[in-house]
Design a protein around this motif. Structure first.
Motif, PDB file in Angstrom:
ATOM      1  N   GLY A   4       0.910  -1.112   0.065  1.00  0.00           N
ATOM      2  CA  GLY A   4      -0.057  -0.180   0.044  1.00  0.00           C
ATOM      3  C   GLY A   4       0.754   1.040   0.021  1.00  0.00           C
ATOM      4  O   GLY A   4       0.801   2.099  -0.885  1.00  0.00           O
ATOM      5  N   LEU A   5       1.819   1.224   1.049  1.00  0.00           N
ATOM      6  CA  LEU A   5       2.713   2.313   1.163  1.00  0.00           C
ATOM      7  C   LEU A   5       3.577   2.542  -0.373  1.00  0.00           C
ATOM      8  O   LEU A   5       3.610   3.605  -0.719  1.00  0.00           O
ATOM      9  CB  LEU A   5       3.618   2.118   2.229  1.00  0.00           C
ATOM     10  CG  LEU A   5       4.978   3.091   2.414  1.00  0.00           C
ATOM     11  CD1 LEU A   5       4.328   4.483   2.546  1.00  0.00           C
ATOM     12  CD2 LEU A   5       5.716   3.009   3.372  1.00  0.00           C
ATOM     13  N   SER A   6       4.056   1.652  -0.864  1.00  0.00           N
ATOM     14  CA  SER A   6       4.919   1.245  -2.018  1.00  0.00           C
ATOM     15  C   SER A   6       4.004   1.989  -3.212  1.00  0.00           C
ATOM     16  O   SER A   6       4.408   2.988  -3.851  1.00  0.00           O
ATOM     17  CB  SER A   6       5.175   0.126  -2.244  1.00  0.00           C
ATOM     18  OG  SER A   6       5.953  -0.031  -3.339  1.00  0.00           O
ATOM     19  N   GLN A   7       2.758   1.566  -3.277  1.00  0.00           N
ATOM     20  CA  GLN A   7       1.805   2.097  -4.262  1.00  0.00           C
ATOM     21  C   GLN A   7       1.561   3.699  -4.261  1.00  0.00           C
ATOM     22  O   GLN A   7       1.877   4.650  -5.091  1.00  0.00           O
ATOM     23  CB  GLN A   7       0.698   1.238  -4.375  1.00  0.00           C
ATOM     24  CG  GLN A   7      -0.066   1.475  -5.707  1.00  0.00           C
ATOM     25  CD  GLN A   7      -1.468   0.912  -5.661  1.00  0.00           C
ATOM     26  OE1 GLN A   7      -1.586  -0.251  -4.858  1.00  0.00           O
ATOM     27  NE2 GLN A   7      -2.300   1.016  -6.635  1.00  0.00           N
ATOM     28  N   ARG A   8       1.222   4.095  -3.075  1.00  0.00           N
ATOM     29  CA  ARG A   8       0.935   5.439  -2.804  1.00  0.00           C
ATOM     30  C   ARG A   8       2.109   6.412  -3.030  1.00  0.00           C
ATOM     31  O   ARG A   8       2.297   7.557  -3.636  1.00  0.00           O
ATOM     32  CB  ARG A   8       0.465   5.829  -1.401  1.00  0.00           C
ATOM     33  CG  ARG A   8      -0.969   5.468  -1.157  1.00  0.00           C
ATOM     34  CD  ARG A   8      -1.788   6.211  -1.831  1.00  0.00           C
ATOM     35  NE  ARG A   8      -1.868   7.635  -0.948  1.00  0.00           N
ATOM     36  CZ  ARG A   8      -1.620   8.869  -1.379  1.00  0.00           C
ATOM     37  NH1 ARG A   8      -0.998   9.047  -2.568  1.00  0.00           N
ATOM     38  NH2 ARG A   8      -1.988   9.839  -0.922  1.00  0.00           N
ATOM     39  N   LEU A   9       3.388   5.960  -2.642  1.00  0.00           N
ATOM     40  CA  LEU A   9       4.536   6.786  -2.784  1.00  0.00           C
ATOM     41  C   LEU A   9       4.959   6.970  -4.215  1.00  0.00           C
ATOM     42  O   LEU A   9       5.590   7.901  -4.755  1.00  0.00           O
ATOM     43  CB  LEU A   9       5.793   6.121  -2.050  1.00  0.00           C
ATOM     44  CG  LEU A   9       5.815   6.372  -0.613  1.00  0.00           C
ATOM     45  CD1 LEU A   9       7.172   5.885  -0.076  1.00  0.00           C
ATOM     46  CD2 LEU A   9       6.225   8.056  -0.224  1.00  0.00           C
ATOM     47  N   ARG A 288      17.554  -2.302   2.184  1.00  0.00           N
ATOM     48  CA  ARG A 288      16.712  -3.405   1.379  1.00  0.00           C
ATOM     49  C   ARG A 288      15.316  -3.012   1.513  1.00  0.00           C
ATOM     50  O   ARG A 288      14.539  -3.115   0.501  1.00  0.00           O
ATOM     51  CB  ARG A 288      17.094  -4.884   1.922  1.00  0.00           C
ATOM     52  CG  ARG A 288      16.692  -5.846   0.992  1.00  0.00           C
ATOM     53  CD  ARG A 288      17.008  -7.394   1.596  1.00  0.00           C
ATOM     54  NE  ARG A 288      18.428  -7.670   1.416  1.00  0.00           N
ATOM     55  CZ  ARG A 288      18.802  -8.412   2.167  1.00  0.00           C
ATOM     56  NH1 ARG A 288      18.397  -9.308   2.569  1.00  0.00           N
ATOM     57  NH2 ARG A 288      20.202  -8.901   2.095  1.00  0.00           N
ATOM     58  N   LEU A 289      14.984  -2.601   2.664  1.00  0.00           N
ATOM     59  CA  LEU A 289      13.492  -2.280   2.869  1.00  0.00           C
ATOM     60  C   LEU A 289      13.184  -1.088   1.908  1.00  0.00           C
ATOM     61  O   LEU A 289      12.299  -0.882   1.418  1.00  0.00           O
ATOM     62  CB  LEU A 289      13.084  -2.197   4.298  1.00  0.00           C
ATOM     63  CG  LEU A 289      11.512  -2.395   4.507  1.00  0.00           C
ATOM     64  CD1 LEU A 289      11.000  -3.376   4.253  1.00  0.00           C
ATOM     65  CD2 LEU A 289      11.307  -2.030   5.956  1.00  0.00           C
ATOM     66  N   ALA A 290      13.970  -0.048   2.168  1.00  0.00           N
ATOM     67  CA  ALA A 290      13.919   1.239   1.376  1.00  0.00           C
ATOM     68  C   ALA A 290      13.808   1.078   0.070  1.00  0.00           C
ATOM     69  O   ALA A 290      12.912   1.401  -0.789  1.00  0.00           O
ATOM     70  CB  ALA A 290      14.918   2.377   1.719  1.00  0.00           C
ATOM     71  N   GLY A 291      14.520  -0.119  -0.471  1.00  0.00           N
ATOM     72  CA  GLY A 291      14.558  -0.326  -1.890  1.00  0.00           C
ATOM     73  C   GLY A 291      13.078  -1.014  -2.268  1.00  0.00           C
ATOM     74  O   GLY A 291      12.515  -0.727  -3.329  1.00  0.00           O
ATOM     75  N   LEU A 294      10.406   1.373  -2.485  1.00  0.00           N
ATOM     76  CA  LEU A 294      10.407   2.385  -3.535  1.00  0.00           C
ATOM     77  C   LEU A 294      10.558   1.465  -5.071  1.00  0.00           C
ATOM     78  O   LEU A 294      10.367   2.227  -6.140  1.00  0.00           O
ATOM     79  CB  LEU A 294      11.622   3.290  -3.691  1.00  0.00           C
ATOM     80  CG  LEU A 294      11.543   4.369  -2.599  1.00  0.00           C
ATOM     81  CD1 LEU A 294      12.652   5.205  -2.800  1.00  0.00           C
ATOM     82  CD2 LEU A 294      10.373   5.398  -2.606  1.00  0.00           C
ATOM     83  N   GLY A 295      10.083   0.260  -4.821  1.00  0.00           N
ATOM     84  CA  GLY A 295      10.072  -0.811  -6.007  1.00  0.00           C
ATOM     85  C   GLY A 295      11.123  -0.784  -6.965  1.00  0.00           C
ATOM     86  O   GLY A 295      11.930  -0.102  -7.173  1.00  0.00           O
TER      87      GLY A 295
END
Ligand code: GDP
Length: 295
Positions: A4-9, A288-291, A294-295
């Motif tokens: 969800g966060l990934s998509q919104r960002l 790794r999590l930040a990556g 941001l996909g």
């Protein structure tokens, strides 16, 4: 994880895509979208404020405002600041000395503490260590039994408490057995309660004072969002933690706990629980999590 966060960002960042030179106002407008995405993901408001403040300062530098292709730079800045928010450098386990090292696991009931004790033992065994598991949860015989069964499954020795033994005695005896049998790490599962209570804290403080564990790790359920962060803050203030293990991350689409817990508590995340099975444990790497985000 954090879909969800990934998509919104991504949506927020894409507003900068294919744009030429950006004015400071355009940058600020775009960053407001990122701010909203983080708040919707249940990230602590102060963490969001600090994060956006840092990103904005860097994005308003001439390097970005003068650029004809600012998108890549903005994504890079957001990535780097996300890494910072998540804790920067990965912090490994401290197994210190003397041997055996002691790892104390704390947390509320249902957070995944017992499962995580077994996951950690399996992880250390794979790394060539010789762990021993012990449960000091004398209030819930089922929890002791659960750890015993898991220990058998992963073929790690389990210290079985004698009837009437108190938590301090149990741990003392487990350490003696570990020394005798050449075990180099004792993983101690402690009592979990439904809510934070004084007796629980006192017991942990006592265990910590008596055995000086090299790690006091809070096991917290990522799905609980800011409640997990508040629990961690209380444990940190009352007991003092060396790190956090966030469980059930694979089911958390939002990421509010993961993104807030380090900044709010000052404690690094050391592992992620990513499933119910004993091998579903990942060493935590902020980059790794930040990556992934941001996909
Ligand atoms: P405790 O009360 O804190 O000792 O929690 P348990 O270890 O008994 O775990 C509570 C529930 O959470 C169990 O059903 C576990 O299988 C589950 N669990 C633990 N860690 C994870 C995880 O990382 N992901 C998922 N999906 N479930 C988990």
């Amino acid at each position: 994880m954090l879909e969800g966060l990934s998509q919104r960002l991504e949506e927020a960042l894409n507003k900068f895509k294919d744009k030429g030179k950006l004015s400071p106002d355009e940058i600020k407008k775009g960053l407001r979208e990122i701010r909203l995405a983080l708040l919707e993901a249940d990230v602590n408001y102060k963490v969001v404020k600090d994060f956006i403040g840092r990103v904005e300062e860097r994005c308003l530098s001439s390097e970005v405002t003068e650029s004809l292709t600012p998108f890549q730079q903005i994504v890079k800045i957001v990535y780097e600041e996300l890494v910072k928010t998540l804790g920067g450098e990965a912090k490994g386990l401290d197994l210190g000395s003397p041997k055996p090292a002691k790892i104390l696991l704390a947390g509320l009931q249902g957070s995944g503490k017992t499962t995580t004790a077994a996951k950690l033992a399996r992880y250390l065994k794979k790394k060539g260590h010789h762990p021993l598991l012990v449960s000091a949860d004398i209030y819930r015989p089922a929890a002791i039994e659960q750890l015993k069964v898991l220990a058998q499954k992963i073929e790690v020795p389990f210290y079985e408490a004698q009837p009437g033994e108190k938590p301090l005695e149990i741990v003392q005896h487990a350490i003696e057995v570990a020394k005798k049998e050449g075990r180099d790490v004792v993983i101690i599962d402690t009592a979990g309660r439904l809510h934070i209570d004084e007796a629980l804290m006192e017991e942990l403080i006592e265990l910590k004072k008596t055995f000086s564990p090299s790690e006091v790790l809070l096991v917290a359920d990522a799905m609980m969002g800011q409640d997990a962060v508040n629990v961690a803050k209380t444990f940190q203030e009352k007991v003092g933690l060396t790190g956090i293990i966030l469980t059930k991350m694979e089911g958390d689409a939002r990421g509010g706990a993961a993104l807030s817990i380090k900044e709010v508590t000052g404690c690094p995340i050391k592992f992620l629980g990513v499933g119910e099975k004993v091998d579903a444990l990942e060493v935590f790497y902020p980059e790794r999590l930040a990556g992934r985000i941001l996909g």
